[in-house]
Scaffold this active site. Sequence first.
Site, PDB file in Angstrom:
ATOM      1  N   LYS A 103       4.414 -23.226 -12.498  1.00  0.00           N
ATOM      2  CA  LYS A 103       4.240 -22.427 -13.723  1.00  0.00           C
ATOM      3  C   LYS A 103       5.584 -21.854 -14.170  1.00  0.00           C
ATOM      4  O   LYS A 103       5.961 -21.935 -15.341  1.00  0.00           O
ATOM      5  CB  LYS A 103       3.225 -21.309 -13.413  1.00  0.00           C
ATOM      6  CG  LYS A 103       2.937 -20.308 -14.492  1.00  0.00           C
ATOM      7  CD  LYS A 103       3.603 -18.959 -14.326  1.00  0.00           C
ATOM      8  CE  LYS A 103       3.372 -18.224 -13.042  1.00  0.00           C
ATOM      9  NZ  LYS A 103       4.048 -16.926 -12.940  1.00  0.00           N
ATOM     10  N   LYS A 133      14.411 -13.603 -14.495  1.00  0.00           N
ATOM     11  CA  LYS A 133      13.493 -14.121 -13.472  1.00  0.00           C
ATOM     12  C   LYS A 133      13.339 -15.640 -13.580  1.00  0.00           C
ATOM     13  O   LYS A 133      13.269 -16.347 -12.566  1.00  0.00           O
ATOM     14  CB  LYS A 133      12.134 -13.416 -13.614  1.00  0.00           C
ATOM     15  CG  LYS A 133      11.031 -13.935 -12.735  1.00  0.00           C
ATOM     16  CD  LYS A 133      11.305 -13.740 -11.250  1.00  0.00           C
ATOM     17  CE  LYS A 133      10.175 -14.301 -10.409  1.00  0.00           C
ATOM     18  NZ  LYS A 133      10.501 -14.379  -8.994  1.00  0.00           N
ATOM     19  N   THR A 189       5.458 -12.777 -13.521  1.00  0.00           N
ATOM     20  CA  THR A 189       6.440 -13.692 -14.098  1.00  0.00           C
ATOM     21  C   THR A 189       5.786 -14.383 -15.287  1.00  0.00           C
ATOM     22  O   THR A 189       4.865 -15.182 -15.108  1.00  0.00           O
ATOM     23  CB  THR A 189       6.884 -14.750 -13.063  1.00  0.00           C
ATOM     24  OG1 THR A 189       7.341 -14.084 -11.897  1.00  0.00           O
ATOM     25  CG2 THR A 189       7.980 -15.622 -13.638  1.00  0.00           C
TER      26      THR A 189
HETATM   27  P1  NAP Z   1      -2.026 -14.408  -7.080  1.00  0.00           P
HETATM   28  O1  NAP Z   1      -2.194 -14.069  -5.668  1.00  0.00           O
HETATM   29  O2  NAP Z   1      -2.500 -15.732  -7.589  1.00  0.00           O
HETATM   30  O3  NAP Z   1      -2.734 -13.241  -7.950  1.00  0.00           O
HETATM   31  C1  NAP Z   1      -2.888 -13.395  -9.329  1.00  0.00           C
HETATM   32  C2  NAP Z   1      -3.574 -12.162  -9.913  1.00  0.00           C
HETATM   33  O4  NAP Z   1      -3.810 -12.403 -11.322  1.00  0.00           O
HETATM   34  C3  NAP Z   1      -4.940 -11.853  -9.308  1.00  0.00           C
HETATM   35  O5  NAP Z   1      -5.117 -10.453  -9.330  1.00  0.00           O
HETATM   36  C4  NAP Z   1      -5.878 -12.562 -10.286  1.00  0.00           C
HETATM   37  O6  NAP Z   1      -7.192 -12.045 -10.270  1.00  0.00           O
HETATM   38  C5  NAP Z   1      -5.216 -12.221 -11.588  1.00  0.00           C
HETATM   39  N1  NAP Z   1      -5.609 -13.106 -12.689  1.00  0.00           N
HETATM   40  C6  NAP Z   1      -5.368 -14.414 -12.828  1.00  0.00           C
HETATM   41  N2  NAP Z   1      -5.859 -14.869 -13.999  1.00  0.00           N
HETATM   42  C7  NAP Z   1      -6.446 -13.800 -14.607  1.00  0.00           C
HETATM   43  C8  NAP Z   1      -7.115 -13.613 -15.839  1.00  0.00           C
HETATM   44  N3  NAP Z   1      -7.284 -14.628 -16.706  1.00  0.00           N
HETATM   45  N4  NAP Z   1      -7.573 -12.371 -16.134  1.00  0.00           N
HETATM   46  C9  NAP Z   1      -7.403 -11.345 -15.282  1.00  0.00           C
HETATM   47  N5  NAP Z   1      -6.764 -11.450 -14.095  1.00  0.00           N
HETATM   48  C10 NAP Z   1      -6.293 -12.669 -13.771  1.00  0.00           C
HETATM   49  O7  NAP Z   1      -0.508 -14.304  -7.555  1.00  0.00           O
HETATM   50  P2  NAP Z   1       0.687 -13.495  -6.838  1.00  0.00           P
HETATM   51  O8  NAP Z   1       1.310 -14.363  -5.817  1.00  0.00           O
HETATM   52  O9  NAP Z   1       0.241 -12.130  -6.514  1.00  0.00           O
HETATM   53  O10 NAP Z   1       1.727 -13.451  -8.076  1.00  0.00           O
HETATM   54  C11 NAP Z   1       1.552 -12.542  -9.155  1.00  0.00           C
HETATM   55  C12 NAP Z   1       2.711 -12.738 -10.127  1.00  0.00           C
HETATM   56  O11 NAP Z   1       3.946 -12.459  -9.454  1.00  0.00           O
HETATM   57  C13 NAP Z   1       2.840 -14.168 -10.674  1.00  0.00           C
HETATM   58  O12 NAP Z   1       3.297 -14.118 -11.992  1.00  0.00           O
HETATM   59  C14 NAP Z   1       3.887 -14.790  -9.769  1.00  0.00           C
HETATM   60  O13 NAP Z   1       4.562 -15.856 -10.390  1.00  0.00           O
HETATM   61  C15 NAP Z   1       4.794 -13.592  -9.505  1.00  0.00           C
HETATM   62  N6  NAP Z   1       5.525 -13.632  -8.222  1.00  0.00           N
HETATM   63  C16 NAP Z   1       4.905 -14.025  -7.077  1.00  0.00           C
HETATM   64  C17 NAP Z   1       5.635 -14.056  -5.895  1.00  0.00           C
HETATM   65  C18 NAP Z   1       5.026 -14.515  -4.590  1.00  0.00           C
HETATM   66  O14 NAP Z   1       5.789 -14.776  -3.655  1.00  0.00           O
HETATM   67  N7  NAP Z   1       3.712 -14.632  -4.464  1.00  0.00           N
HETATM   68  C19 NAP Z   1       6.982 -13.675  -5.883  1.00  0.00           C
HETATM   69  C20 NAP Z   1       7.566 -13.238  -7.064  1.00  0.00           C
HETATM   70  C21 NAP Z   1       6.829 -13.223  -8.233  1.00  0.00           C
HETATM   71  P3  NAP Z   1      -8.277 -12.649  -9.241  1.00  0.00           P
HETATM   72  O15 NAP Z   1      -8.030 -11.957  -7.937  1.00  0.00           O
HETATM   73  O16 NAP Z   1      -9.592 -12.315  -9.855  1.00  0.00           O
HETATM   74  O17 NAP Z   1      -8.033 -14.132  -9.168  1.00  0.00           O
END
Ligand code: NAP
Length: 290
Positions: free
Chosen positions: A239, A171, A96
Site C-alpha cells: 500500500k 513517510k 500512513t
Molecule cells: P493494522 O493492524 O492492519 O490495523 C489497521 C486499523 O485500521 C485497525 O484498527 C482496523 O480496524 C482499522 N481499519 C481498517 N479499515 C478500516 C475502515 N474502513 N474503517 C475503520 N477502521 C478501519 O495496521 P497497523 O499495522 O496497526 O498499521 C496502522 C497504520 O500505521 C498503517 O497506515 C500502516 O501503514 C502504518 N504503520 C504500520 C507499521 C507497522 O509496523 N505495523 C509501522 C509504521 C506505520 P479493525 O481492527 O476493525 O480491522
Amino acid sequence: MSTIGWIGTGTMGYAMVENALQAGYSLRVYNRSKEKAAPLLEKGAMWAPTPAAAAAGADVIWTMLADDAAITEVFTGENGILSAISPGGLVIDSSTVSPSTSMAIGTAVAEKRAEFLDAPVSGSKPHAEQAALTFMVGGTQNAYEKAIPYFEALGKKSFYLGEQGAGSKTKLAINTLLGIQLLGFAETLTFAEKAGINARQFVDVIMSGAVRSGVVEAKAGKMIDHEFSPQFTSTLLLKDLKLAQRFADEEGAYMPLLAGVKEILRAFVARGGADDDMSAIVTLFEEASR
Ligand code: NAP
C-alpha cells in the site's frame, strides 16, 4: 491529565494506547472491531461506540488506521470525527496515507477551527510497544509544539518537517527506502545461503560494516527462522509503495528502484503473502533460486 480520543487499535494503535495509558492519559477508544480493543478496556481505557463519541470533548483526537479509505470513512462518514470536533481542538493522524488525503483532512479540520497534524511513524510493533517510535510531523509549528508531550509519551523522537502533508511525504520516502533495503537484504541473504555461507555469520558481517542497517537488524532473525508472524504486513508495505509511486509520478521523480520493488512485492502478495510479515518476501527469492 488530558483525554485522548483514540481511533484504531490494530497492531500499532493497540500498543500506542497501552503506552498512553501508562503515561497517565485518560483514553476513550474506538475500533471498528470492538474485540481488538477489549483488553485495553480492562487496562483502563473507556469504550466509545463511534469515532464521534471518541472525539467529542477530547483534548487530542488521534487516529491510527490502515489506509486512505479508512481515514476518509472515519473522519467523514456517519458519526465521523468531523461531526464532533470542537474549535481549538487538536487532531493527530499517525496512519500512513497519501499526502493529498492528509491535506484534505487537514483542510476539513481547519474549517472546524481546530488544528491537524499528519504524524506518521517510523518503527514497527516492537518500537510501538517500547514507546520508541519516530514521528514525522506536518502542520503548523504551533500545533506541533502542543503535541510534543504526546509524542514524547509514545515515541523517542519527533521531527517537525513543515506544512500539512510534510509528514506523509517524508513517510512515503522512508518506506520506499524500507522496501528497497528489505528486498536488497532478502536477495543477498538468499545469494549468501546459496553460496554456502552461514546465514547468521553473513548478518554479523553486514552489521559490522558499512552496509549495516536497521532493517537487517529487525528482519534478519525472522527471515532466517521463517518466523513470519505479522509486525508490518506485506499488504501494508505494498500500500505504501503504491502511494509513493503515485506521488512520485505526480512530482515527476525518477524512481526505478521503487517501481521494481513494488512490482516484486505485488506478485508476492498476489500469490498469498498478504497477511504475513513483510520479511516473508525472502521465500520468493528462495523458491526462485531452487
Ligand atoms: P493494522 O493492524 O492492519 O490495523 C489497521 C486499523 O485500521 C485497525 O484498527 C482496523 O480496524 C482499522 N481499519 C481498517 N479499515 C478500516 C475502515 N474502513 N474503517 C475503520 N477502521 C478501519 O495496521 P497497523 O499495522 O496497526 O498499521 C496502522 C497504520 O500505521 C498503517 O497506515 C500502516 O501503514 C502504518 N504503520 C504500520 C507499521 C507497522 O509496523 N505495523 C509501522 C509504521 C506505520 P479493525 O481492527 O476493525 O480491522
